[in-house]
Design an enzyme around this catalytic site. Structure first.
Site, mmCIF file in Angstrom:
data_model
loop_
_atom_site.group_PDB
_atom_site.id
_atom_site.type_symbol
_atom_site.label_atom_id
_atom_site.label_comp_id
_atom_site.label_asym_id
_atom_site.label_seq_id
_atom_site.Cartn_x
_atom_site.Cartn_y
_atom_site.Cartn_z
ATOM 1 N N HIS A 1 36.500 48.496 36.521
ATOM 2 C CA HIS A 1 37.848 48.084 36.736
ATOM 3 C C HIS A 1 38.323 46.794 35.751
ATOM 4 O O HIS A 1 39.377 46.935 35.308
ATOM 5 C CB HIS A 1 37.941 47.299 38.149
ATOM 6 C CG HIS A 1 37.898 48.195 39.369
ATOM 7 N ND1 HIS A 1 38.753 49.234 39.495
ATOM 8 C CD2 HIS A 1 36.746 48.527 40.057
ATOM 9 C CE1 HIS A 1 38.554 49.879 40.570
ATOM 10 N NE2 HIS A 1 37.334 49.654 40.974
ATOM 11 N N THR B 1 32.758 47.815 39.242
ATOM 12 C CA THR B 1 33.575 46.498 39.032
ATOM 13 C C THR B 1 33.773 46.197 37.697
ATOM 14 O O THR B 1 34.919 45.800 37.231
ATOM 15 C CB THR B 1 32.837 45.361 39.782
ATOM 16 O OG1 THR B 1 32.665 45.750 41.048
ATOM 17 C CG2 THR B 1 33.631 44.000 39.545
HETATM 18 ZN ZN ZN Z 1 27.929 45.541 41.080
#
Ligand code: ZN
Length: 350
Positions: free
Chosen positions: A47, A44
């Site tokens: 990202h 994440t």
């Molecule tokens: Zn995580």
């Protein structure tokens, strides 16, 4: 204690993160303030670094990123009624929920549609200090290191995915050997699966998986035919359970193709865009498909700590231990695909 701290933040809507001096956050009445010791870099966070479409839609700036962390409590809000102590070693569930939502009141804390993420849409843990609701705090057993504790969040995804079906004595296929896939394979072993096969197309990760999940049969699907491996392992018909951790349409199809009639498939990997699916095959095989989100609060956490106690070792997953000041090196390693987990140490600069 000065009133500023080092933090890694997305300051502007553009690629990258910056090391900044930020004010030390203040714990609200129902929060605790945690001195962060270790953080782990998550997909994440990559990202968010890359500032892809998802991040642009979901992450406001400025935002201190990071949600995988461990540390010690340094301040406790006035209305906290849990028996937490200053100096206590903790991690925390990164999904912050509204306890008054219908889902929460039904006891399904992880299904609150208004969940906010630490380091995604509220200030995060890539910092010397972070605030979390006392509700979210996880007390660490003495024998769980800060490094391992910083990986509990993704370990929770792995355990939660493995929780979806009975794995005892079953043949289990795990597709995608990222850190969570490797952990899921290790969990399946510990859960008593008969065979665990882990597929990917990245040899570095498949090799690392041998250390993280000993006894798992790894398969590079560009070099080996999964059907041949099934034969070698004595699987006459197919796998009983598939855990799809990659988000790859090819892996999804492999799961559908190789599951037995009535098999189960848990999906954690998120496809980057809508994908075509042979629903006919799924229907005629009577497969059960479950989407998996986050971790169950707090059943999954209990199981995670139980698995660690029972000897599941997450340490081999760590390939990089860096000072927070060397964060660029860590993010580069993550983006190269030649890494397991990257741990950032917030106790001292290099
Ligand atoms: Zn995580």
């Amino acid at each position: 204690m000065t009133d500023t701290m080092k933090a890694l933040a997305k300051m502007r809507p553009e690629v990258g993160l910056e090391l900044i001096d930020a004010p030390i956050p203040v714990a609200g009445p129902e929060d605790v303030l945690i001195r962060v010791h270790r953080t782990a870099v998550c997909g994440t966070d990559i990202h968010i670094w890359n500032w892809d479409e998802w991040s642009q839609k979901n992450v406001p700036t400025p935002m201190i990123t990071g949600h995988e962390f461990s540390g010690e409590i340094v301040a406790i809000g006035s209305d906290v009624n849990r028996p937490l102590k200053i100096g206590q070693r903790v991690s925390a569930e990164g999904h912050v929920i509204d306890l008054n939502s219908e889902a929460a009141r039904a006891g399904h804390f992880h299904l609150d549609p208004h969940t906010r993420g630490i380091g995604v849409n509220r200030q995060g843990a890539f910092a010397e200090f972070v605030v979390a609701p006392a509700f979210n705090v996880i007390e660490l057993p003495d024998d769980v290191s800060y490094e391992v504790a910083a990986m509990l969040d993704p370990f929770g995804n792995a355990v939660h995915t493995a929780q979806q079906f009975d794995l005892l004595g079953e043949d289990v296929l795990v597709t995608g050997a990222g850190p969570i896939g490797m952990m899921a394979a290790a969990v399946a072993r510990h859960a008593g699966a008969r065979t665990v096969v882990l597929t990917d197309i990245n040899d570095f990760r498949l090799e690392l998986a041998q250390k993280v999940a000993p006894g798992v049969r790894t398969v590079n699907t560009t070099k080996e035919d999964l059907r041949d491996v099934m034969k070698e392992l004595g699987l006459k018909v197919g796998f009983d359970v598939a855990l799809e951790m990659s988000g790859s349409p090819i892996a999804f199809k492999q799961c559908v193709d190789t599951l037995i009639m009535g098999g189960g498939m848990a999906l954690l990997g998120i496809p980057s865009k809508p994908m075509e699916t042979d629903w006919g095959a799924i229907i005629l095989k009577a497969l059960t498909i479950k989407g998996v989100y986050g971790r169950e609060m707090f059943t999954t956490w209990r199981k995670m700590l139980g698995l660690l106690k029972a000897g599941l070792d997450l340490e081999p997953l760590i390939t990089h231990r860096l000072s927070y000041a060397d964060y660029r090196e860590g993010f580069d390693a993550m983006r190269s695909g030649q890494s397991g987990k990257v741990i950032l140490d917030w106790d001292k600069a290099a």
